[in-house]
Design an enzyme around this catalytic site. Structure first.
Site, PDB file in Angstrom:
ATOM      1  N   ASP A 244       0.829  -1.211   0.000  1.00  0.00           N
ATOM      2  CA  ASP A 244       0.000   0.000   0.000  1.00  0.00           C
ATOM      3  C   ASP A 244       0.855   1.249   0.000  1.00  0.00           C
ATOM      4  OD1 ASP A 244      -1.719  -2.241   1.318  1.00  0.00           O
ATOM      5  OD2 ASP A 244      -3.065  -0.742   0.460  1.00  0.00           O
ATOM      6  N   ASN A 254       1.951  -3.080   4.097  1.00  0.00           N
ATOM      7  CA  ASN A 254       0.942  -3.897   3.410  1.00  0.00           C
ATOM      8  C   ASN A 254      -0.037  -4.416   4.464  1.00  0.00           C
ATOM      9  OD1 ASN A 254      -0.029  -5.119   0.919  1.00  0.00           O
ATOM     10  ND2 ASN A 254       0.584  -7.064   1.786  1.00  0.00           N
TER      11      ASN A 254
HETATM   12  O1  MRU Z   1      -7.495  -3.043   2.975  1.00  0.00           O
HETATM   13  P1  MRU Z   1      -7.253  -3.431   1.553  1.00  0.00           P
HETATM   14  O2  MRU Z   1      -8.030  -4.620   1.117  1.00  0.00           O
HETATM   15  O3  MRU Z   1      -7.401  -2.254   0.617  1.00  0.00           O
HETATM   16  O4  MRU Z   1      -5.723  -3.839   1.536  1.00  0.00           O
HETATM   17  C1  MRU Z   1      -5.139  -4.261   0.335  1.00  0.00           C
HETATM   18  C2  MRU Z   1      -3.737  -4.698   0.484  1.00  0.00           C
HETATM   19  O5  MRU Z   1      -3.158  -4.676   1.534  1.00  0.00           O
HETATM   20  C3  MRU Z   1      -3.026  -5.087  -0.781  1.00  0.00           C
HETATM   21  O6  MRU Z   1      -2.056  -6.065  -0.513  1.00  0.00           O
HETATM   22  C4  MRU Z   1      -2.331  -3.848  -1.346  1.00  0.00           C
HETATM   23  O7  MRU Z   1      -3.259  -2.816  -1.538  1.00  0.00           O
HETATM   24  C5  MRU Z   1      -1.628  -4.118  -2.594  1.00  0.00           C
HETATM   25  S1  MRU Z   1      -2.786  -4.212  -3.902  1.00  0.00           S
HETATM   26  C6  MRU Z   1      -2.180  -4.580  -5.350  1.00  0.00           C
END
Ligand code: MRU
Length: 364
Positions: A244, A254
């Protein structure tokens, strides 16, 4: 990617030419539903309520959300307010800020009357570029899986472990962590994916499993605590996760639990790679643990589970005792020293400042 033979992206302009459609990820894996976004409030809600989620898709939705917002008010103060509203939806994924800053820089100098058309065009560019970035991550990362396959007895699958959902549902198409998996799979490399369930929202069990299943990629869902055991027994050849927000020094933020997988991988000598598109790299930050804002979400994501009964009904049940407080941190930071490499659209580099700068010398 395809769902039952039909090609889909996760976000697209509707047939009316102005509203925006997305796959409603809160309904998966039990129901495939499309949600229509018609204004700023709906776009902001879609991000906040995780109808769309995953760093790159959050960025693309914010971009289209700004286009929708400008249809309501395109004057200077309207632009300022809409950027602020969309920016406040989720704190951790830097793609949100990246997309909004990109659109604002493009739109601010224009007269109000030209901003809506320009916003749609820029949002479409953000979405299209994301597809190409993820495709490239797939091409670079597939080489890692192919190299592992070359060291295995013929036909034995490469075992990939992934956390959360960093597949095509988290991006506009292809995915980040899963793009190398899809590319290697298309090339005929025998592989199998261990899918961490990823409590509390179960993005692994509900989303990663769903998309791998639809694509025919062999996989097994495992409880979040299983990965370390599998690594100790030689049952994981490589971990690939998404991000993220990655700092200029290679610290990787992440989904919560990623850090524990990286620790186990480090202890057992399993390579730990991160699919890291450049819009997820925050070159302004140097220390992930102290500088990246970590989202804390509603405790009911932990204390309740929504599931499908045998009769097909969706029910929400409570799993904690009444009165027990819960804490729900959404992300954690894996220090760069635990990361074997970053798979970017420009190639694979060490998770270091020098490594990132070798690929992105000018990016700020
Ligand atoms: O809370 P989320 O579902 O938005 O979290 C997503 C993640 O942690 C993913 O691993 C990250 O965004 C990478 S997406 C290609």
């Amino acid at each position: 990617m395809k769902i039952d033979g039909k090609a889909f992206r996760t976000i697209w302009l509707a047939a009316d030419g102005w509203s925006v459609e997305v796959i409603d990820q809160t309904k998966l894996p039990h129901r495939f539903e499309i949600a229509r976004l018609t204004g700023r409030a709906e776009a902001a809600h879609a991000i906040k309520a995780m109808i769309v989620r995953g760093a790159p898709l959050i960025g693309a939705t914010a971009a289209y959300g700004l286009a929708l917002a400008l249809r309501e008010d395109a004057c200077d103060s309207g632009l300022t307010e809409s950027v602020a509203v969309l920016l406040a939806t989720r704190p951790t994924a830097v793609n949100l800020r990246w997309a909004l800053e990109r659109l604002e820089a493009r739109l601010r100098p224009l007269p109000a009357g030209e901003r809506v058309a320009a916003a749609y065009a820029e949002a479409a560019a953000v979405a299209d570029e994301d597809v190409e970035i993820c495709r490239s991550i797939g091409a670079h990362g597939a080489g890692l899986i192919e190299a592992l396959a070359a060291g295995k007895a013929k036909g034995r699958p490469v075992n990939v472990l992934t956390h959360c959902n960093a597949g095509w549902l988290a991006t506009v198409d292809w995915g980040t962590a899963l793009a190398p998996v899809y590319t290697a799979f298309e090339r005929g490399v025998p592989l199998h994916v261990w899918v961490d369930e990823t409590r509390p929202r179960n993005q692994g069990a509900s989303l990663t499993a769903w998309e791998l299943n639809k694509h025919g990629v062999p996989h097994t869902v495992i409880a979040d605590n299983v990965g370390g055991h599998l690594m100790q027994h030689g049952m994981v050849d490589i971990c690939i996760v998404g991000t993220d927000r990655t700092t200029a020094t290679g610290d990787v933020c992440n989904k919560i639990g990623t850090y524990l997988k990286a620790l186990a991988a480090h202890d057992t000598g399993v390579p730990f790679y991160v699919g890291a598109p450049s819009p997820s790299i925050d070159f302004r930050l140097r220390d992930g643990i102290t500088e990246i804002p970590i989202e804390e979400r509603d405790g009911r994501e932990l204390s309740e589970i929504t599931a499908r009964t045998a009769s097909g009904e969706l029910v929400t049940v409570t799993v904690t005792p009444e009165g027990s407080p819960v804490g729900n941190w959404g992300f954690d930071v894996t220090p760069a020293r635990l990361v074997t490499g970053l798979i970017t659209e420009r190639g694979i580099c060490p998770a270091t400042e020098a490594g990132l700068r070798s690929l992105f010398p000018k990016t700020t």
